[in-house]
Write a protein that holds these residues in place. Structure first.
Motif, PDB file in Angstrom:
ATOM      1  N   LYS A  57       1.997-148.650  71.236  1.00 12.75           N
ATOM      2  CA  LYS A  57       1.286-147.542  71.891  1.00 12.75           C
ATOM      3  C   LYS A  57       1.314-146.296  71.010  1.00 12.75           C
ATOM      4  CE  LYS A  57       0.865-145.002  76.249  1.00 12.75           C
ATOM      5  NZ  LYS A  57       0.564-143.730  75.591  1.00 12.75           N
ATOM      6  N   LYS A  58       2.468-146.028  70.402  1.00 17.40           N
ATOM      7  CA  LYS A  58       2.596-144.891  69.497  1.00 17.40           C
ATOM      8  C   LYS A  58       1.616-145.014  68.333  1.00 17.40           C
ATOM      9  CE  LYS A  58       5.991-142.583  66.508  1.00 17.40           C
ATOM     10  NZ  LYS A  58       7.396-142.635  66.001  1.00 17.40           N
ATOM     11  N   LEU A  59       1.487-146.201  67.808  1.00 13.38           N
ATOM     12  CA  LEU A  59       0.562-146.436  66.696  1.00 13.38           C
ATOM     13  C   LEU A  59      -0.883-146.275  67.151  1.00 13.38           C
ATOM     14  CD1 LEU A  59       0.342-147.275  63.711  1.00 13.38           C
ATOM     15  CD2 LEU A  59       0.238-149.662  64.477  1.00 13.38           C
ATOM     16  N   ALA A  60      -1.205-146.780  68.334  1.00 12.22           N
ATOM     17  CA  ALA A  60      -2.572-146.695  68.853  1.00 12.22           C
ATOM     18  C   ALA A  60      -2.978-145.256  69.146  1.00 12.22           C
ATOM     19  CB  ALA A  60      -2.710-147.546  70.108  1.00 12.22           C
ATOM     20  N   ASP A  61      -2.008-144.419  69.499  1.00  9.25           N
ATOM     21  CA  ASP A  61      -2.307-143.023  69.846  1.00  9.25           C
ATOM     22  C   ASP A  61      -2.426-142.112  68.622  1.00  9.25           C
ATOM     23  OD1 ASP A  61      -2.300-143.682  72.504  1.00  9.25           O
ATOM     24  OD2 ASP A  61      -0.225-143.017  72.875  1.00  9.25           O
ATOM     25  N   ALA A  62      -2.003-142.594  67.460  1.00 10.64           N
ATOM     26  CA  ALA A  62      -2.007-141.756  66.242  1.00 10.64           C
ATOM     27  C   ALA A  62      -3.346-141.850  65.515  1.00 10.64           C
ATOM     28  CB  ALA A  62      -0.882-142.190  65.320  1.00 10.64           C
ATOM     29  N   LYS A  63      -3.643-140.804  64.728  1.00 10.11           N
ATOM     30  CA  LYS A  63      -4.869-140.781  63.917  1.00 10.11           C
ATOM     31  C   LYS A  63      -4.602-140.035  62.618  1.00 10.11           C
ATOM     32  CE  LYS A  63      -8.532-141.217  67.370  1.00 10.11           C
ATOM     33  NZ  LYS A  63      -9.783-140.641  67.904  1.00 10.11           N
ATOM     34  N   GLY A  64      -5.444-140.351  61.608  1.00 12.28           N
ATOM     35  CA  GLY A  64      -5.349-139.645  60.336  1.00 12.28           C
ATOM     36  C   GLY A  64      -4.014-139.877  59.652  1.00 12.28           C
ATOM     37  N   LYS A  65      -3.439-138.796  59.090  1.00 15.15           N
ATOM     38  CA  LYS A  65      -2.169-138.927  58.377  1.00 15.15           C
ATOM     39  C   LYS A  65      -1.038-139.329  59.313  1.00 15.15           C
ATOM     40  CE  LYS A  65      -2.988-135.958  54.389  1.00 15.15           C
ATOM     41  NZ  LYS A  65      -2.507-134.781  53.616  1.00 15.15           N
ATOM     42  N   GLY A  66      -1.116-138.917  60.567  1.00 10.27           N
ATOM     43  CA  GLY A  66      -0.114-139.330  61.540  1.00 10.27           C
ATOM     44  C   GLY A  66      -0.108-140.844  61.722  1.00 10.27           C
ATOM     45  N   PHE A  67      -1.320-141.430  61.758  1.00  9.82           N
ATOM     46  CA  PHE A  67      -1.420-142.884  61.855  1.00  9.82           C
ATOM     47  C   PHE A  67      -0.882-143.538  60.588  1.00  9.82           C
ATOM     48  CE2 PHE A  67      -3.420-146.924  60.935  1.00  9.82           C
ATOM     49  CZ  PHE A  67      -3.277-147.620  62.121  1.00  9.82           C
ATOM     50  N   ASP A  68      -1.288-142.989  59.441  1.00 11.83           N
ATOM     51  CA  ASP A  68      -0.871-143.578  58.164  1.00 11.83           C
ATOM     52  C   ASP A  68       0.651-143.632  58.046  1.00 11.83           C
ATOM     53  OD1 ASP A  68      -3.563-143.776  57.489  1.00 11.83           O
ATOM     54  OD2 ASP A  68      -3.567-141.876  56.398  1.00 11.83           O
ATOM     55  N   ARG A  69       1.313-142.533  58.415  1.00 12.74           N
ATOM     56  CA  ARG A  69       2.765-142.488  58.319  1.00 12.74           C
ATOM     57  C   ARG A  69       3.407-143.458  59.324  1.00 12.74           C
ATOM     58  NH1 ARG A  69       6.860-139.734  56.284  1.00 12.74           N
ATOM     59  NH2 ARG A  69       5.466-138.426  55.065  1.00 12.74           N
ATOM     60  N   THR A  70       2.926-143.444  60.547  1.00  9.94           N
ATOM     61  CA  THR A  70       3.490-144.340  61.566  1.00  9.94           C
ATOM     62  C   THR A  70       3.269-145.801  61.187  1.00  9.94           C
ATOM     63  OG1 THR A  70       3.083-142.682  63.279  1.00  9.94           O
ATOM     64  CG2 THR A  70       3.467-144.943  64.022  1.00  9.94           C
ATOM     65  N   PHE A  71       2.068-146.112  60.715  1.00 14.05           N
ATOM     66  CA  PHE A  71       1.758-147.481  60.312  1.00 14.05           C
ATOM     67  C   PHE A  71       2.691-147.923  59.194  1.00 14.05           C
ATOM     68  CE2 PHE A  71      -0.333-150.616  57.633  1.00 14.05           C
ATOM     69  CZ  PHE A  71      -0.829-151.529  58.542  1.00 14.05           C
ATOM     70  N   ALA A  72       2.862-147.070  58.183  1.00 13.06           N
ATOM     71  CA  ALA A  72       3.717-147.426  57.047  1.00 13.06           C
ATOM     72  C   ALA A  72       5.153-147.674  57.501  1.00 13.06           C
ATOM     73  CB  ALA A  72       3.671-146.333  55.984  1.00 13.06           C
ATOM     74  N   GLU A  73       5.678-146.802  58.342  1.00 19.47           N
ATOM     75  CA  GLU A  73       7.056-146.937  58.818  1.00 19.47           C
ATOM     76  C   GLU A  73       7.239-148.228  59.619  1.00 19.47           C
ATOM     77  OE1 GLU A  73       8.109-142.157  59.242  1.00 19.47           O
ATOM     78  OE2 GLU A  73       7.453-143.320  60.997  1.00 19.47           O
ATOM     79  N   LEU A  74       6.294-148.482  60.532  1.00 16.97           N
ATOM     80  CA  LEU A  74       6.406-149.676  61.380  1.00 16.97           C
ATOM     81  C   LEU A  74       6.170-150.961  60.591  1.00 16.97           C
ATOM     82  CD1 LEU A  74       4.622-148.499  64.666  1.00 16.97           C
ATOM     83  CD2 LEU A  74       7.079-148.563  64.175  1.00 16.97           C
ATOM     84  N   MET A  75       5.216-150.934  59.669  1.00 16.61           N
ATOM     85  CA  MET A  75       4.915-152.148  58.912  1.00 16.61           C
ATOM     86  C   MET A  75       6.026-152.479  57.922  1.00 16.61           C
ATOM     87  SD  MET A  75       2.841-154.663  58.870  1.00 16.61           S
ATOM     88  CE  MET A  75       1.223-154.225  59.528  1.00 16.61           C
ATOM     89  N   ILE A  76       6.705-151.478  57.411  1.00 19.29           N
ATOM     90  CA  ILE A  76       7.857-151.760  56.553  1.00 19.29           C
ATOM     91  C   ILE A  76       8.905-152.545  57.340  1.00 19.29           C
ATOM     92  CG2 ILE A  76       9.860-150.706  55.415  1.00 19.29           C
ATOM     93  CD1 ILE A  76       7.947-148.487  54.427  1.00 19.29           C
ATOM     94  N   ALA A  77       9.231-152.059  58.537  1.00 17.55           N
ATOM     95  CA  ALA A  77      10.213-152.754  59.382  1.00 17.55           C
ATOM     96  C   ALA A  77       9.725-154.154  59.755  1.00 17.55           C
ATOM     97  CB  ALA A  77      10.482-151.937  60.635  1.00 17.55           C
ATOM     98  N   HIS A  78       8.430-154.262  60.039  1.00 14.93           N
ATOM     99  CA  HIS A  78       7.839-155.546  60.418  1.00 14.93           C
ATOM    100  C   HIS A  78       7.924-156.531  59.260  1.00 14.93           C
ATOM    101  CE1 HIS A  78       4.797-158.359  62.031  1.00 14.93           C
ATOM    102  NE2 HIS A  78       5.107-157.838  63.202  1.00 14.93           N
ATOM    103  N   HIS A  79       7.546-156.083  58.068  1.00 13.54           N
ATOM    104  CA  HIS A  79       7.604-156.943  56.885  1.00 13.54           C
ATOM    105  C   HIS A  79       9.041-157.336  56.551  1.00 13.54           C
ATOM    106  CE1 HIS A  79       3.450-156.913  56.218  1.00 13.54           C
ATOM    107  NE2 HIS A  79       3.364-156.364  55.015  1.00 13.54           N
ATOM    108  N   GLU A  80       9.970-156.420  56.711  1.00 15.47           N
ATOM    109  CA  GLU A  80      11.373-156.743  56.427  1.00 15.47           C
ATOM    110  C   GLU A  80      11.864-157.868  57.329  1.00 15.47           C
ATOM    111  OE1 GLU A  80      13.067-152.464  54.690  1.00 15.47           O
ATOM    112  OE2 GLU A  80      13.190-152.900  56.846  1.00 15.47           O
ATOM    113  N   GLY A  81      11.420-157.858  58.588  1.00 17.70           N
ATOM    114  CA  GLY A  81      11.769-158.953  59.502  1.00 17.70           C
ATOM    115  C   GLY A  81      11.181-160.280  59.050  1.00 17.70           C
ATOM    116  N   ALA A  82       9.935-160.249  58.586  1.00 19.84           N
ATOM    117  CA  ALA A  82       9.279-161.474  58.113  1.00 19.84           C
ATOM    118  C   ALA A  82       9.975-162.017  56.875  1.00 19.84           C
ATOM    119  CB  ALA A  82       7.805-161.197  57.820  1.00 19.84           C
TER     120      ALA A  82
END
Length: 209
Positions: free
Chosen positions: A143-168
């Motif tokens: 939900k946090k990612l869906a609510d973000a836009k622009g640089k806010g989205f970019d930063r949130t996406f990067a932070e979450l995807m790093i954690a996601h990739h580390e799990g994979a």
């Protein structure tokens, strides 16, 4: 004399008929055997489908670690694709858009491949692990990612995807160590290689945002 000749003739006639019948049965038996040896004959046709259907989509032996790897990585990849879809109309950074394209290109075909393995192995697609797997986002994260836009989205996406990739990567390394199926272990190696590189790139993006 005439009676004896008639009986002899009749006996010879019956003996000839029996011999002819025996030869005919032998010929039929030989013909059936030849058909059984012929790959195009009924015997070959009856056994061929069973032999082909016995081979799973992922060739070779497999163990519980291979099954668990596929069952866990499928929903893990599916969530990564959900995260990537949210970038449409929200992402601003070109580097983020490049990572999104890479995720979409690689992970959907990998999902289909793992589903085919599980089907061939006679195993269910889901292990029922849900959000308890390493790196999986919670509903609040999404939900946090869906609510973000622009640089806010970019930063949130990067932070979450790093954690996601580390799990994979963690799950893939477990497969490399414990798995038995060569194709599953090869895919695990590709996950480690590709997603480790994307983690490094995402960290660079975070540094400049």
């Amino acid at each position: 004399m005439r009676t004896f000749r008639r009986r002899t003739t009749r006996t010879l006639g019956l003996s000839g008929a029996v011999a002819a019948a025996a030869l005919l049965l032998a010929a039929c038996g030989d013909d059936g055997a030849m058909k059984g040896m012929d790959h195009d004959g009924p015997a070959a046709s009856a056994t061929a489908p069973a032999a082909s259907s016995a081979a799973p989509s992922a060739s070779g032996a497999f163990n519980d670690a291979d099954v668990m790897f596929a069952q866990m990585m499928i929903p893990h990849h599916e969530q990564a694709l959900e995260m990537a879809k949210l970038a449409d109309g929200r992402a601003e950074d070109a580097g983020i858009r490049t990572i999104v394209a890479a995720v979409e290109k690689a992970q959907d075909p990998e999902i289909q491949k793992m589903k085919s393995w599980l089907k061939g192995w006679g195993e269910p697609e889901s292990a029922g692990m849900g959000h308890s797997m390493a790196g999986m986002m919670t509903e609040q994260d999404m939900k946090k990612l869906a609510d973000a836009k622009g640089k806010g989205f970019d930063r949130t996406f990067a932070e979450l995807m790093i954690a996601h990739h580390e799990g994979a990567v963690e799950m893939a390394k477990d497969e490399q160590k414990d798995g038995a199926n060569a194709e599953a272990k090869a895919l695990a190696g590709e996950v480690v290689r590709a997603q480790t590189a994307e983690i490094a790139e995402l960290r660079k993006i975070l540094d400049r945002l």
